[in-house]
Write an enzyme that holds these catalytic residues in place. Structure first.
Site, PDB file in Angstrom:
ATOM      1  CG  ASP A   9      -2.045  -0.925   1.230  1.00 44.34           C
ATOM      2  OD1 ASP A   9      -2.101  -1.813   0.226  1.00 44.34           O
ATOM      3  OD2 ASP A   9      -2.914  -0.780   1.979  1.00 44.34           O
ATOM      4  CG  HIS A  32      -3.817   7.057   2.662  1.00 43.24           C
ATOM      5  ND1 HIS A  32      -3.788   7.105   4.240  1.00 43.24           N
ATOM      6  CD2 HIS A  32      -3.583   5.629   2.158  1.00 43.24           C
ATOM      7  CE1 HIS A  32      -3.474   5.867   4.452  1.00 43.24           C
ATOM      8  NE2 HIS A  32      -3.309   5.137   3.390  1.00 43.24           N
ATOM      9  CG  HIS A  39       2.090   0.391   4.472  1.00 45.19           C
ATOM     10  ND1 HIS A  39       1.988  -0.708   5.594  1.00 45.19           N
ATOM     11  CD2 HIS A  39       1.095   0.989   4.395  1.00 45.19           C
ATOM     12  CE1 HIS A  39       0.615  -0.399   5.763  1.00 45.19           C
ATOM     13  NE2 HIS A  39       0.091   0.487   5.076  1.00 45.19           N
TER      14      HIS A  39
END
Length: 268
Positions: free
Chosen positions: A86, A141, A233
């Site tokens: 992510d 986000h 991530h």
């Protein structure tokens, strides 16, 4: 042909010319809904002619229907796992993760943020070229978007989808992951209607907190029994610990007999 016949033909031709002129004049005078309908290709009686999109072979394109439920399972089933990454793309960390994935023969899902995709279309194209899949991770986000209006959620999801697909050169985004897991029934419906399966996770490595490489690796080992979808991530800060952990986790998963898959998109 006698005089009467010639006269009749002449009158008919004049009438036809006048009718054509009146029709052309009326078309220029159309305003409002009538003009809009004509410009849009309305058929007789103002009915809209529906133009069905066609694919490369001229066949009608059928929209991909995906469930609104949040996916966790793998397409391969069994003991396969899903690697999801992510918050990128990031010019420093994404290329390193792509290299590690390629070295291990692993495909992943990259949940990317719209503006970052716009900034780094080369990375998005590389992700696609390497055989990975794309996931919509919204425009901003915003981890509190589940408390925002439906219109706001729709803009966040659909605007990001367009940014990512434009950066990818038209490759479709196949999943939607809400930032921080802030899904709502509306956001799931919006994503699914746009062909993106809502995507969850089972193992949160907490790598964004930078707890140390060993901690990230141990989290995967201890929590894999929760389910097959693992969250890492590649954006949002220093991801050197994630890079180091990924180098250890992928071989370990192979040693334990795990295959690698993509999350399910449709219901059998």
């Amino acid at each position: 042909m006698g005089f009467k016949g010639k006269y009749t033909v002449h009158i008919t031709m004049v009438a036809s010319a006048v009718a054509l002129s009146l029709t052309a004049w009326a078309a220029t005078m159309l305003t409002g809904p009538e003009a809009d309908a004509q410009a849009a290709g309305a058929g007789p009686g103002g009915r809209q002619e529906v133009r069905v999109p066609t694919g490369p072979q001229g066949q009608p394109e059928q929209p991909v229907r995906v469930p609104e439920s949040i996916a966790h399972a793998t397409e391969a089933g069994g003991t396969a796992v899903n690697i999801t990454i992510d918050d990128g793309p990031d010019p420093r960390w994404t290329p390193r993760m792509l290299t590690i994935l390629k070295d291990n023969g692993v495909k992943a899902v990259f949940c990317v943020v719209g503006p970052r995709a716009q900034e780094h279309p080369d990375l998005i194209k590389r992700i696609v070229a390497d055989g990975h899949r794309l996931c919509d991770h919204t425009v901003s986000h915003d981890t509190s978007m589940d408390k925002k209006s439906v219109a706001y959620q729709q803009r966040q999801i659909l605007d990001a989808q367009k940014m990512i697909e434009d950066a990818a050169g038209g490759t479709k985004v196949e999943y939607y992951r809400a930032p921080g897991g802030a899904f709502t029934p509306d956001s799931r419906r919006i994503a699914a209607a746009a062909g993106m399966r809502p995507l969850g996770w089972n193992v949160d490595t907490k790598d964004f907190e930078r707890p140390g490489t060993a901690s990230i690796v141990n989290t995967v080992k201890h929590e894999l029994s929760n389910g097959p979808t693992i969250l890492f991530h590649d954006g949002g800060g220093d991801r050197s610990q994630t890079v180091a952990a990924l180098e250890q986790v992928l071989p370990w998963l192979k040693e334990k007999g795990h295959a690698f898959s993509f999350p399910v998109r449709t219901t059998p």
